[in-house]
Motif scaffolding. Structure first.
Motif, PDB file in Angstrom:
ATOM      1  N   SER A  76       0.849  -1.185   0.000  1.00  0.00           N
ATOM      2  CA  SER A  76       0.000   0.000   0.000  1.00  0.00           C
ATOM      3  C   SER A  76       0.885   1.235   0.000  1.00  0.00           C
ATOM      4  CB  SER A  76      -0.889   0.015   1.242  1.00  0.00           C
ATOM      5  OG  SER A  76      -0.086   0.112   2.406  1.00  0.00           O
ATOM      6  N   PRO A  77       0.414   2.346  -0.595  1.00  0.00           N
ATOM      7  CA  PRO A  77       1.242   3.553  -0.618  1.00  0.00           C
ATOM      8  C   PRO A  77       1.663   3.993   0.774  1.00  0.00           C
ATOM      9  CG  PRO A  77      -0.608   3.749  -2.139  1.00  0.00           C
ATOM     10  CD  PRO A  77      -0.825   2.498  -1.342  1.00  0.00           C
ATOM     11  N   ALA A  78       0.816   3.749   1.774  1.00  0.00           N
ATOM     12  CA  ALA A  78       1.140   4.182   3.135  1.00  0.00           C
ATOM     13  C   ALA A  78       2.339   3.445   3.696  1.00  0.00           C
ATOM     14  CB  ALA A  78      -0.067   3.971   4.046  1.00  0.00           C
ATOM     15  N   ALA A  79       2.621   2.254   3.128  1.00  0.00           N
ATOM     16  CA  ALA A  79       3.724   1.457   3.651  1.00  0.00           C
ATOM     17  C   ALA A  79       5.080   2.013   3.220  1.00  0.00           C
ATOM     18  CB  ALA A  79       3.587   0.015   3.189  1.00  0.00           C
ATOM     19  N   SER A  80       5.094   2.919   2.243  1.00  0.00           N
ATOM     20  CA  SER A  80       6.346   3.450   1.740  1.00  0.00           C
ATOM     21  C   SER A  80       6.440   4.928   2.071  1.00  0.00           C
ATOM     22  CB  SER A  80       6.425   3.247   0.223  1.00  0.00           C
ATOM     23  OG  SER A  80       6.330   1.871  -0.093  1.00  0.00           O
ATOM     24  N   SER A  81       7.668   5.418   2.212  1.00  0.00           N
ATOM     25  CA  SER A  81       7.852   6.798   2.657  1.00  0.00           C
ATOM     26  C   SER A  81       7.634   7.806   1.542  1.00  0.00           C
ATOM     27  CB  SER A  81       9.262   6.964   3.236  1.00  0.00           C
ATOM     28  OG  SER A  81      10.235   6.616   2.263  1.00  0.00           O
ATOM     29  N   THR A  82       7.864   7.399   0.283  1.00  0.00           N
ATOM     30  CA  THR A  82       7.717   8.328  -0.824  1.00  0.00           C
ATOM     31  C   THR A  82       7.000   7.648  -1.975  1.00  0.00           C
ATOM     32  OG1 THR A  82       9.798   7.696  -1.883  1.00  0.00           O
ATOM     33  CG2 THR A  82       9.899   9.425  -0.188  1.00  0.00           C
ATOM     34  N   ALA A  83       6.454   8.468  -2.860  1.00  0.00           N
ATOM     35  CA  ALA A  83       5.782   7.911  -4.038  1.00  0.00           C
ATOM     36  C   ALA A  83       6.743   7.115  -4.915  1.00  0.00           C
ATOM     37  CB  ALA A  83       5.121   9.047  -4.827  1.00  0.00           C
ATOM     38  N   PRO A  84       7.978   7.607  -5.172  1.00  0.00           N
ATOM     39  CA  PRO A  84       8.912   6.794  -5.968  1.00  0.00           C
ATOM     40  C   PRO A  84       9.212   5.447  -5.334  1.00  0.00           C
ATOM     41  CG  PRO A  84       9.657   9.067  -5.863  1.00  0.00           C
ATOM     42  CD  PRO A  84       8.526   8.938  -4.883  1.00  0.00           C
ATOM     43  N   THR A  85       9.339   5.435  -3.992  1.00  0.00           N
ATOM     44  CA  THR A  85       9.591   4.174  -3.300  1.00  0.00           C
ATOM     45  C   THR A  85       8.420   3.213  -3.470  1.00  0.00           C
ATOM     46  OG1 THR A  85      11.011   5.229  -1.660  1.00  0.00           O
ATOM     47  CG2 THR A  85      10.017   3.129  -1.056  1.00  0.00           C
ATOM     48  N   ALA A  86       7.204   3.726  -3.350  1.00  0.00           N
ATOM     49  CA  ALA A  86       6.023   2.884  -3.525  1.00  0.00           C
ATOM     50  C   ALA A  86       5.949   2.357  -4.952  1.00  0.00           C
ATOM     51  CB  ALA A  86       4.762   3.682  -3.184  1.00  0.00           C
ATOM     52  N   ALA A  87       6.271   3.214  -5.919  1.00  0.00           N
ATOM     53  CA  ALA A  87       6.243   2.791  -7.319  1.00  0.00           C
ATOM     54  C   ALA A  87       7.265   1.687  -7.578  1.00  0.00           C
ATOM     55  CB  ALA A  87       6.510   3.989  -8.223  1.00  0.00           C
ATOM     56  N   ALA A  88       8.449   1.817  -6.978  1.00  0.00           N
ATOM     57  CA  ALA A  88       9.480   0.791  -7.151  1.00  0.00           C
ATOM     58  C   ALA A  88       9.039  -0.537  -6.548  1.00  0.00           C
ATOM     59  CB  ALA A  88      10.793   1.258  -6.518  1.00  0.00           C
ATOM     60  N   ALA A  89       8.364  -0.480  -5.404  1.00  0.00           N
ATOM     61  CA  ALA A  89       7.885  -1.702  -4.763  1.00  0.00           C
ATOM     62  C   ALA A  89       6.837  -2.394  -5.624  1.00  0.00           C
ATOM     63  CB  ALA A  89       7.314  -1.377  -3.387  1.00  0.00           C
ATOM     64  N   VAL A  90       5.947  -1.609  -6.217  1.00  0.00           N
ATOM     65  CA  VAL A  90       4.928  -2.178  -7.108  1.00  0.00           C
ATOM     66  C   VAL A  90       5.591  -2.787  -8.338  1.00  0.00           C
ATOM     67  CG1 VAL A  90       2.981  -1.627  -8.608  1.00  0.00           C
ATOM     68  CG2 VAL A  90       3.091  -0.662  -6.311  1.00  0.00           C
ATOM     69  N   ARG A  91       6.600  -2.100  -8.873  1.00  0.00           N
ATOM     70  CA  ARG A  91       7.319  -2.623 -10.044  1.00  0.00           C
ATOM     71  C   ARG A  91       8.021  -3.934  -9.710  1.00  0.00           C
ATOM     72  NH1 ARG A  91      12.458  -1.439 -12.401  1.00  0.00           N
ATOM     73  NH2 ARG A  91      12.889   0.130 -10.798  1.00  0.00           N
ATOM     74  N   ALA A  92       8.576  -4.023  -8.520  1.00  0.00           N
ATOM     75  CA  ALA A  92       9.235  -5.260  -8.095  1.00  0.00           C
ATOM     76  C   ALA A  92       8.242  -6.418  -8.053  1.00  0.00           C
ATOM     77  CB  ALA A  92       9.886  -5.071  -6.725  1.00  0.00           C
ATOM     78  N   SER A  93       7.063  -6.166  -7.504  1.00  0.00           N
ATOM     79  CA  SER A  93       6.049  -7.210  -7.394  1.00  0.00           C
ATOM     80  C   SER A  93       5.585  -7.676  -8.767  1.00  0.00           C
ATOM     81  CB  SER A  93       4.861  -6.675  -6.586  1.00  0.00           C
ATOM     82  OG  SER A  93       3.837  -7.645  -6.516  1.00  0.00           O
ATOM     83  N   SER A  94       5.335  -6.708  -9.658  1.00  0.00           N
ATOM     84  CA  SER A  94       4.869  -7.041 -10.996  1.00  0.00           C
ATOM     85  C   SER A  94       5.913  -7.826 -11.775  1.00  0.00           C
ATOM     86  CB  SER A  94       4.511  -5.753 -11.751  1.00  0.00           C
ATOM     87  OG  SER A  94       4.142  -6.034 -13.081  1.00  0.00           O
ATOM     88  N   ALA A  95       7.179  -7.400 -11.688  1.00  0.00           N
ATOM     89  CA  ALA A  95       8.251  -8.089 -12.404  1.00  0.00           C
ATOM     90  C   ALA A  95       8.474  -9.494 -11.858  1.00  0.00           C
ATOM     91  CB  ALA A  95       9.541  -7.272 -12.314  1.00  0.00           C
ATOM     92  N   ALA A  96       8.344  -9.661 -10.533  1.00  0.00           N
ATOM     93  CA  ALA A  96       8.519 -10.989  -9.937  1.00  0.00           C
ATOM     94  C   ALA A  96       7.454 -11.957 -10.437  1.00  0.00           C
ATOM     95  CB  ALA A  96       8.465 -10.887  -8.414  1.00  0.00           C
ATOM     96  N   ALA A  97       6.223 -11.475 -10.543  1.00  0.00           N
ATOM     97  CA  ALA A  97       5.152 -12.330 -11.029  1.00  0.00           C
ATOM     98  C   ALA A  97       5.399 -12.740 -12.478  1.00  0.00           C
ATOM     99  CB  ALA A  97       3.810 -11.613 -10.910  1.00  0.00           C
ATOM    100  N   ALA A  98       5.854 -11.789 -13.306  1.00  0.00           N
ATOM    101  CA  ALA A  98       6.142 -12.091 -14.707  1.00  0.00           C
ATOM    102  C   ALA A  98       7.298 -13.078 -14.826  1.00  0.00           C
ATOM    103  CB  ALA A  98       6.468 -10.801 -15.459  1.00  0.00           C
ATOM    104  N   ALA A  99       8.324 -12.896 -13.995  1.00  0.00           N
ATOM    105  CA  ALA A  99       9.474 -13.797 -14.026  1.00  0.00           C
ATOM    106  C   ALA A  99       9.068 -15.215 -13.639  1.00  0.00           C
ATOM    107  CB  ALA A  99      10.564 -13.291 -13.075  1.00  0.00           C
ATOM    108  N   ALA A 100       8.249 -15.325 -12.610  1.00  0.00           N
ATOM    109  CA  ALA A 100       7.820 -16.655 -12.148  1.00  0.00           C
ATOM    110  C   ALA A 100       7.008 -17.370 -13.218  1.00  0.00           C
ATOM    111  CB  ALA A 100       7.006 -16.511 -10.862  1.00  0.00           C
TER     112      ALA A 100
END
Length: 264
Positions: A116-140
């Motif tokens: 959730s956005p609240a879990a991250s300190s900044t918008a860029p950090t939240a965006a990077a976390a979402v990108r990590a999750s999406s890329a991990a799913a695609a890789a798997a």
């Protein structure tokens, strides 16, 4: 009886299985593809483990800086902040790593939950976390495709002995028939029975051979798409780990550059 015997003698006794060379050729092609994709799959796993070692080294460095630095000043505070970030990095990596580790055929736990956005300190950090999750799913998902294809090739290899055994049965029936026809006094009844057995063996062999060839061709035809999946798995896995590092350590890079400029 003489005419019957002549007809048998005129029949070719050792039919060269015309498709055997084809089976050998397709077997070699599939073996080459399997070796290449197995190496690619191992590289995907090795890359993930390499990121884990790198993240663990970062956590060890931050922990030592926090606990072993002798003074209670900004350096220790920096160590504490860094330790919090690297600990979060390892926790986040575990979430990213779960679907990557489950990349086996037929398996998979799906992507980790999006932060959730609240879990991250900044918008860029939240965006990077979402990108990590999406890329991990695609890789798997891509890695599962690779491993499922390797399993398909392995299933085909278990059919080779059956076809080889059927071929040997034809050869044995040929030898039996040739021996009967080579006797001084040919027994047409025995020759007839041996011929029926030979024809039956040939029918079984022909069916197994044709079926295996069809499956080999069909399986081999899929390999370009599977190599694309291997490429996607490797670099999506890379992106997932890189984005995870960006999400947790991105701010530390700015601090490090500031310290470096002061030192210069």
């Amino acid at each position: 009886m003489l005419h019957s015997t002549k007809r048998m003698l005129l029949r070719p006794l050792h039919l060269a299985p015309a498709l055997d060379e084809d089976i050998g050729a397709w077997q070699q092609k599939l073996s080459n593809v399997s070796a290449a994709l197995s190496a690619a799959s191992a590289s995907i796993d090795a890359q993930r483990k390499g990121w884990e070692r790198l993240f663990t080294a970062a956590d060890t460095f931050a922990s030592d800086l926090h606990t072993l630095y002798p003074n209670d000043d900004e350096v220790r505070a920096l160590g504490k902040r860094s330790r919090t970030a690297t600990a979060a990095l390892l926790t986040g990596f575990s979430a990213v790593d779960a679907p990557l580790c489950s990349g086996g055929a037929g398996g998979g736990t799906g992507p980790p939950p999006l932060p959730s956005p609240a879990a991250s300190s900044t918008a860029p950090t939240a965006a990077a976390a979402v990108r990590a999750s999406s890329a991990a799913a695609a890789a798997a998902a891509s890695h599962r495709t690779v491993k499922a294809y390797l399993a398909e090739i392995e299933t085909l290899t278990r059919e080779y002995p059956k076809v080889a055994a059927a071929r040997r049965a034809v050869a044995a029936a040929d030898r039996r028939l040739e021996a009967l026809l080579g006797k001084r006094r040919v027994d047409d009844v025995k020759v007839g029975r041996a011929t029926e057995r030979r024809d039956g063996c040939e029918a079984v062999y022909g069916a197994l051979q044709a079926g295996l060839l069809e499956r080999m061709r069909s399986t081999y035809a899929k390999h370009p798409g599977v190599f694309k999946a291997a490429y996607a798995a490797f670099f999506c896995s890379w992106e997932a780990c890189d984005a995870r590092a960006e999400a947790e350590l991105g701010a530390l890079g700015g601090i490090a550059r500031t310290l470096a400029s002061r030192a210069g």
